[in-house]
Write a protein that holds these residues in place. Structure first.
Motif, PDB file in Angstrom:
ATOM      1  N   ALA A   1       6.236   6.164  -4.513  1.00 32.38           N
ATOM      2  CA  ALA A   1       6.494   5.546  -3.205  1.00 32.38           C
ATOM      3  C   ALA A   1       5.422   5.979  -2.207  1.00 32.38           C
ATOM      4  O   ALA A   1       4.875   7.078  -2.310  1.00 32.38           O
ATOM      5  CB  ALA A   1       7.863   5.997  -2.707  1.00 32.38           C
ATOM      6  N   GLY A   2       5.117   5.103  -1.262  1.00 33.29           N
ATOM      7  CA  GLY A   2       4.138   5.459  -0.236  1.00 33.29           C
ATOM      8  C   GLY A   2       4.337   4.582   0.986  1.00 33.29           C
ATOM      9  O   GLY A   2       4.831   3.451   0.878  1.00 33.29           O
ATOM     10  N   ALA A   3       3.988   5.094   2.146  1.00 37.06           N
ATOM     11  CA  ALA A   3       4.137   4.292   3.363  1.00 37.06           C
ATOM     12  C   ALA A   3       3.149   4.753   4.434  1.00 37.06           C
ATOM     13  O   ALA A   3       2.712   5.902   4.428  1.00 37.06           O
ATOM     14  CB  ALA A   3       5.565   4.404   3.899  1.00 37.06           C
ATOM     15  N   PHE A   4       2.822   3.829   5.308  1.00 39.38           N
ATOM     16  CA  PHE A   4       1.989   4.106   6.476  1.00 39.38           C
ATOM     17  C   PHE A   4       2.892   3.947   7.696  1.00 39.38           C
ATOM     18  O   PHE A   4       3.549   2.925   7.857  1.00 39.38           O
ATOM     19  CB  PHE A   4       0.834   3.094   6.523  1.00 39.38           C
ATOM     20  CG  PHE A   4      -0.090   3.286   7.688  1.00 39.38           C
ATOM     21  CD1 PHE A   4      -1.049   4.283   7.659  1.00 39.38           C
ATOM     22  CD2 PHE A   4       0.004   2.472   8.809  1.00 39.38           C
ATOM     23  CE1 PHE A   4      -1.903   4.483   8.735  1.00 39.38           C
ATOM     24  CE2 PHE A   4      -0.849   2.659   9.889  1.00 39.38           C
ATOM     25  CZ  PHE A   4      -1.807   3.667   9.847  1.00 39.38           C
ATOM     26  N   VAL A   5       2.948   4.982   8.520  1.00 43.76           N
ATOM     27  CA  VAL A   5       3.829   4.952   9.689  1.00 43.76           C
ATOM     28  C   VAL A   5       2.937   4.864  10.921  1.00 43.76           C
ATOM     29  O   VAL A   5       1.918   5.553  11.011  1.00 43.76           O
ATOM     30  CB  VAL A   5       4.682   6.243   9.746  1.00 43.76           C
ATOM     31  CG1 VAL A   5       5.745   6.134  10.815  1.00 43.76           C
ATOM     32  CG2 VAL A   5       5.341   6.502   8.409  1.00 43.76           C
TER      33      VAL A   5
ATOM     34  N   ASN B   1      -5.416   2.479   2.299  1.00 45.32           N
ATOM     35  CA  ASN B   1      -4.730   1.597   1.348  1.00 45.32           C
ATOM     36  C   ASN B   1      -4.565   2.275  -0.006  1.00 45.32           C
ATOM     37  O   ASN B   1      -3.502   2.235  -0.619  1.00 45.32           O
ATOM     38  CB  ASN B   1      -5.541   0.309   1.152  1.00 45.32           C
ATOM     39  CG  ASN B   1      -4.865  -0.845   1.845  1.00 45.32           C
ATOM     40  OD1 ASN B   1      -3.639  -1.002   1.767  1.00 45.32           O
ATOM     41  ND2 ASN B   1      -5.649  -1.652   2.531  1.00 45.32           N
ATOM     42  N   TRP B   2      -5.654   2.902  -0.448  1.00 44.46           N
ATOM     43  CA  TRP B   2      -5.625   3.626  -1.731  1.00 44.46           C
ATOM     44  C   TRP B   2      -4.593   4.744  -1.665  1.00 44.46           C
ATOM     45  O   TRP B   2      -3.795   4.940  -2.566  1.00 44.46           O
ATOM     46  CB  TRP B   2      -7.025   4.188  -2.024  1.00 44.46           C
ATOM     47  CG  TRP B   2      -7.044   5.341  -2.965  1.00 44.46           C
ATOM     48  CD1 TRP B   2      -6.965   5.277  -4.328  1.00 44.46           C
ATOM     49  CD2 TRP B   2      -7.149   6.734  -2.624  1.00 44.46           C
ATOM     50  NE1 TRP B   2      -7.007   6.553  -4.854  1.00 44.46           N
ATOM     51  CE2 TRP B   2      -7.115   7.458  -3.833  1.00 44.46           C
ATOM     52  CE3 TRP B   2      -7.267   7.432  -1.422  1.00 44.46           C
ATOM     53  CZ2 TRP B   2      -7.193   8.858  -3.866  1.00 44.46           C
ATOM     54  CZ3 TRP B   2      -7.342   8.808  -1.446  1.00 44.46           C
ATOM     55  CH2 TRP B   2      -7.304   9.507  -2.668  1.00 44.46           C
TER      56      TRP B   2
ATOM     57  N   ALA C   1       4.903  -0.533   0.540  1.00 43.28           N
ATOM     58  CA  ALA C   1       4.149  -1.335  -0.428  1.00 43.28           C
ATOM     59  C   ALA C   1       4.703  -2.752  -0.529  1.00 43.28           C
ATOM     60  O   ALA C   1       3.967  -3.693  -0.837  1.00 43.28           O
ATOM     61  CB  ALA C   1       4.193  -0.654  -1.787  1.00 43.28           C
ATOM     62  N   SER C   2       5.998  -2.937  -0.255  1.00 41.36           N
ATOM     63  CA  SER C   2       6.586  -4.263  -0.437  1.00 41.36           C
ATOM     64  C   SER C   2       6.276  -5.192   0.739  1.00 41.36           C
ATOM     65  O   SER C   2       6.531  -6.392   0.673  1.00 41.36           O
ATOM     66  CB  SER C   2       8.102  -4.135  -0.611  1.00 41.36           C
ATOM     67  OG  SER C   2       8.619  -3.486   0.522  1.00 41.36           O
TER      68      SER C   2
ATOM     69  N   ALA D   1      -1.783  -6.748   6.747  1.00 39.85           N
ATOM     70  CA  ALA D   1      -1.649  -7.039   8.172  1.00 39.85           C
ATOM     71  C   ALA D   1      -1.933  -5.797   9.017  1.00 39.85           C
ATOM     72  O   ALA D   1      -2.296  -5.898  10.187  1.00 39.85           O
ATOM     73  CB  ALA D   1      -0.248  -7.551   8.465  1.00 39.85           C
ATOM     74  N   ALA D   2      -1.776  -4.619   8.424  1.00 43.20           N
ATOM     75  CA  ALA D   2      -2.002  -3.387   9.192  1.00 43.20           C
ATOM     76  C   ALA D   2      -3.490  -3.087   9.328  1.00 43.20           C
ATOM     77  O   ALA D   2      -3.874  -2.211  10.095  1.00 43.20           O
ATOM     78  CB  ALA D   2      -1.295  -2.228   8.512  1.00 43.20           C
ATOM     79  N   GLY D   3      -4.326  -3.797   8.595  1.00 40.88           N
ATOM     80  CA  GLY D   3      -5.775  -3.599   8.687  1.00 40.88           C
ATOM     81  C   GLY D   3      -6.196  -2.190   8.343  1.00 40.88           C
ATOM     82  O   GLY D   3      -7.032  -1.596   9.026  1.00 40.88           O
ATOM     83  N   LEU D   4      -5.604  -1.637   7.303  1.00 40.21           N
ATOM     84  CA  LEU D   4      -5.923  -0.256   6.936  1.00 40.21           C
ATOM     85  C   LEU D   4      -7.276  -0.173   6.229  1.00 40.21           C
ATOM     86  O   LEU D   4      -7.702  -1.125   5.573  1.00 40.21           O
ATOM     87  CB  LEU D   4      -4.845   0.317   6.010  1.00 40.21           C
ATOM     88  CG  LEU D   4      -3.419   0.341   6.558  1.00 40.21           C
ATOM     89  CD1 LEU D   4      -2.490   1.071   5.593  1.00 40.21           C
ATOM     90  CD2 LEU D   4      -3.384   1.012   7.917  1.00 40.21           C
TER      91      LEU D   4
END
Ligand SMILES: CC(C)(COP(=O)(O)OP(=O)(O)OC[C@H]1O[C@@H](n2cnc3c(N)ncnc32)[C@H](O)[C@@H]1OP(=O)(O)O)[C@@H](O)C(=O)NCCC(=O)NCCS
Length: 292
Positions: free
Chosen positions: A35-39, A26-27, A12-13, A18-21
């Protein structure tokens, strides 16, 4: 031939735009309170693999421990069986340790299940399935208890103390039922003893409704009783589509022909911190608020 794959993690930080999700990703990754992340994995600048990790509210019996769910596992067909997914899960586990997450859980499908087993994920004791009720298969004649449509806020208030994997929390449920692409609808019986949420299934080869949650007197009822209410719900919904929902008790049904197995629906988990114990899921029916 060895190829060069880079994995990276978006939190989130960082500049997540930029990842164009998609709006949904995104939601899912960044819209909640935890906490959350896209790998992701890239080859030659192109994303060829992805997974998500999202913190969920603590389990009631394990309040001191933070838990997160792994989801959206995908590796491009041309790049499968080269260990890319295993690398993504590795990134997620590193993220969990840094964030202070104590346990990760996931609802694998038949493709990812052997991989999670290989990666030392434990599987919950009771096998769950997503069962499907075909729309032309009238099951039990219905309950004849008319259902009234209600608003999301009312649904959340009515179900806060109902039996879920997590302790009900209005803010969490507000987020969970706000998925951008899903139009949830909420219903209850006149005496408010039966309360349910329903949404269209994700686009796929088979158009379905998903019975997202169903509580009877605050508890998840057995499948046999759920089927009766589904008949009633069917008369209230506009489109005639099959309805799916997770269950552990198809084998207990007297008339098993009423439902089909849509897919197996196991839950697997890994303890990241010492002391965490995954709650028993014996006869537990998962709902949309438990997984995503
Ligand atoms: C599931 C998926 C993400 C796996 O990606 P992947 O990059 O091929 O996985 P990995 O290469 O890391 O596999 C790890 C190990 O599992 C084994 N494995 C991979 N696919 C397997 C399969 N279908 N059956 C049995 N074992 C399998 C591999 O042998 C590998 O071990 P090894 O390399 O040490 O021999 C990919 O197949 C996929 O995107 N499938 C479609 C989407 C999907 O079903 N996602 C899961 C949703 S829960």
């Amino acid at each position: 031939m060895a190829i060069s794959i880079e994995t990276s993690i978006i939190t989130a930080s960082q500049n997540r735009n930029a990842a164009g999700l998609s709006d949904d990703l995104n939601w899912w990754c960044f819209g909640g309170r935890g906490a959350g992340a896209f790998v992701q994995a890239h080859h030659d600048g192109i994303r060829i693999g992805q997974a998500t990790v999202v913190e969920k509210p603590p389990f009631p019996s394990q309040g001191a421990f933070r838990v997160a769910e792994i989801g959206h596992n995908y590796v491009d067909k041309a790049f499968r069986r080269r260990g890319i997914f295993s690398k993504l899960v590795d990134e997620i586990e590193k993220f969990a340790r840094i964030e202070g997450i104590s346990a990760l859980y996931v609802t694998p499908n038949s493709e990812s299940e052997p991989i999670y087993r290989k990666l030392n994920y434990a599987f919950c004791e009771e096998p769950a399935e997503l069962v499907l009720i075909p729309f032309d298969n009238s099951v039990a004649g219905g309950t004849h208890k008319a259902l009234t449509e209600i608003q999301k806020d009312e649904y959340i208030n009515l179900t806060l103390d109902c039996s879920r994997l997590f302790k009900g929390c209005a803010k969490y449920l507000q987020w969970r039922f706000a998925k951008p692409s899903a139009e949830f609808r909420f219903f209850c019986s006149q005496d408010r003893s039966a309360i349910m949420a329903v949404r269209p299934g994700s686009p796929g080869p088979l158009g379905v409704y998903v019975l997202s949650e169903f509580f009877l007197c605050g508890q998840k009822p057995p499948l046999e009783i759920t089927l009766e209410y589904v008949e009633q719900l069917r008369q209230t919904l506009t489109e005639q589509k099959p309805i799916i929902f997770p269950s552990t008790d198809r084998c207990k049904l007297k008339d098993r022909t009423a439902v089909r197995v849509y897919r197996n629906f196991p839950m697997a988990y890994k303890r990241v911190a010492e002391g965490f114990i995954f709650p028993s899921t014996h006869q537990y029916q998962f709902t949309d608020s438990d997984y995503g």
